[in-house]
Design an enzyme around this catalytic site. Sequence first.
Site, PDB file in Angstrom:
ATOM      1  N   GLY A  44       0.836  -0.850   0.007  1.00 25.19           N
ATOM      2  CA  GLY A  44      -0.094  -0.296  -0.212  1.00 25.19           C
ATOM      3  C   GLY A  44       0.595   1.370  -0.050  1.00 25.19           C
ATOM      4  O   GLY A  44       1.813   1.429   0.659  1.00 25.19           O
ATOM      5  N   GLN A  49       3.744   9.972   1.036  1.00 25.70           N
ATOM      6  CA  GLN A  49       4.691   8.766   0.350  1.00 25.70           C
ATOM      7  C   GLN A  49       5.912   9.244  -0.504  1.00 25.70           C
ATOM      8  O   GLN A  49       6.756   8.796  -1.447  1.00 25.70           O
ATOM      9  CB  GLN A  49       4.631   7.334   0.967  1.00 25.70           C
ATOM     10  CG  GLN A  49       3.885   7.233   2.233  1.00 25.70           C
ATOM     11  CD  GLN A  49       3.803   5.685   2.970  1.00 25.70           C
ATOM     12  OE1 GLN A  49       2.967   5.641   1.803  1.00 25.70           O
ATOM     13  NE2 GLN A  49       4.325   4.908   2.836  1.00 25.70           N
ATOM     14  N   CYS A  88       6.460  -0.156   6.883  1.00 34.88           N
ATOM     15  CA  CYS A  88       6.087   0.834   6.515  1.00 34.88           C
ATOM     16  C   CYS A  88       7.081   1.674   5.255  1.00 34.88           C
ATOM     17  O   CYS A  88       8.322   1.377   5.446  1.00 34.88           O
ATOM     18  CB  CYS A  88       5.588   2.158   7.132  1.00 34.88           C
ATOM     19  SG  CYS A  88       5.188   3.820   6.358  1.00 34.88           S
ATOM     20  N   LEU A  89       6.820   1.418   4.138  1.00 34.74           N
ATOM     21  CA  LEU A  89       8.566   1.807   3.092  1.00 34.74           C
ATOM     22  C   LEU A  89       9.077   2.771   3.204  1.00 34.74           C
ATOM     23  O   LEU A  89       9.930   3.475   3.234  1.00 34.74           O
ATOM     24  CB  LEU A  89       7.081   2.614   1.714  1.00 34.74           C
ATOM     25  CG  LEU A  89       7.119   0.979   0.525  1.00 34.74           C
ATOM     26  CD1 LEU A  89       6.267   1.012  -0.872  1.00 34.74           C
ATOM     27  CD2 LEU A  89       8.435  -0.415   0.858  1.00 34.74           C
ATOM     28  N   HIS A 130      -3.660   1.944   7.971  1.00 37.14           N
ATOM     29  CA  HIS A 130      -1.875   2.584   7.881  1.00 37.14           C
ATOM     30  C   HIS A 130      -1.633   2.987   7.375  1.00 37.14           C
ATOM     31  O   HIS A 130      -0.510   4.748   7.030  1.00 37.14           O
ATOM     32  CB  HIS A 130      -1.305   1.261   7.823  1.00 37.14           C
ATOM     33  CG  HIS A 130       0.036   1.587   7.412  1.00 37.14           C
ATOM     34  ND1 HIS A 130       1.295   1.198   8.281  1.00 37.14           N
ATOM     35  CD2 HIS A 130       0.468   2.189   6.728  1.00 37.14           C
ATOM     36  CE1 HIS A 130       2.492   1.681   7.671  1.00 37.14           C
ATOM     37  NE2 HIS A 130       2.146   2.519   7.119  1.00 37.14           N
ATOM     38  N   GLU A 131      -3.256   3.200   5.968  1.00 37.89           N
ATOM     39  CA  GLU A 131      -2.776   4.185   4.630  1.00 37.89           C
ATOM     40  C   GLU A 131      -3.154   5.915   4.936  1.00 37.89           C
ATOM     41  O   GLU A 131      -2.739   6.999   4.619  1.00 37.89           O
ATOM     42  CB  GLU A 131      -3.341   4.167   2.963  1.00 37.89           C
ATOM     43  CG  GLU A 131      -1.998   2.192   2.628  1.00 37.89           C
ATOM     44  CD  GLU A 131      -0.559   2.665   3.204  1.00 37.89           C
ATOM     45  OE1 GLU A 131       0.043   3.461   3.182  1.00 37.89           O
ATOM     46  OE2 GLU A 131      -0.002   1.458   3.214  1.00 37.89           O
ATOM     47  N   HIS A 134      -1.544   8.085   7.326  1.00 32.67           N
ATOM     48  CA  HIS A 134      -0.493   8.572   6.325  1.00 32.67           C
ATOM     49  C   HIS A 134      -1.014   9.937   6.222  1.00 32.67           C
ATOM     50  O   HIS A 134      -0.701  10.922   5.729  1.00 32.67           O
ATOM     51  CB  HIS A 134      -0.039   7.903   4.878  1.00 32.67           C
ATOM     52  CG  HIS A 134       0.997   6.567   5.128  1.00 32.67           C
ATOM     53  ND1 HIS A 134       2.177   7.505   5.507  1.00 32.67           N
ATOM     54  CD2 HIS A 134       0.886   5.357   5.346  1.00 32.67           C
ATOM     55  CE1 HIS A 134       3.395   6.311   5.936  1.00 32.67           C
ATOM     56  NE2 HIS A 134       2.614   5.257   5.791  1.00 32.67           N
TER      57      HIS A 134
HETATM   58 ZN   LIG Z   1       3.663   3.582   5.670  1.00 39.21          ZN
END
Ligand SMILES: [Zn+2]
Length: 166
Positions: A44, A49, A88-89, A130-131, A134
């Site tokens: 995701g 991000q 997380c990326l 989670h997204e 962000h």
């Molecule tokens: Zn993340």
Amino acid sequence: MFKIAKYPDPILRKTAKPISDFNDELKKMASDMAEVMYEDDGIGLAAPQVSKSLRLIVIGLGHGDFKTYVNPEITFFSKEKTKTDEGCLSLPKIFGDVIRPKKIHVKYYDLDGQVHKEKLKGIDSVILQHEVDHLNGILFIDRVEKINQGQELLDALKKQLDEQAK
Ligand SMILES: [Zn+2]
């Protein structure tokens, strides 16, 4: 191609703006985000991000396919919780247990501006929560109960952030 913004990049702490134009540029942004997400083996990705402060999320469906959530709004959280080892990326090599509501209802728009309502549970619910975090400048490390991997790295990044603030 987009580059992933990494913690402690301040863009990750901003509240993202709602999208009002459902144009070709938006569709291009979503597919570029999906590309970089697959490149980095993510499941995701939220627009902040990739340094775009907009309420746009892509979720991987496998084999390069993706689903897009524009201006998502979680309208229901179950009382029942679930614990997941999240990563997380934007925080590579750091993982930890996060407890979140097990089921959610979400209202969102697709890339053509059509409104949808959806009920999610299990891992799909966790990923979307989670997204959406962000989009509100929240990271999983804010909610983490226990870091399972990368504590030293996280400490070093937090120290870096403190130094920046001085
Ligand atoms: Zn993340």
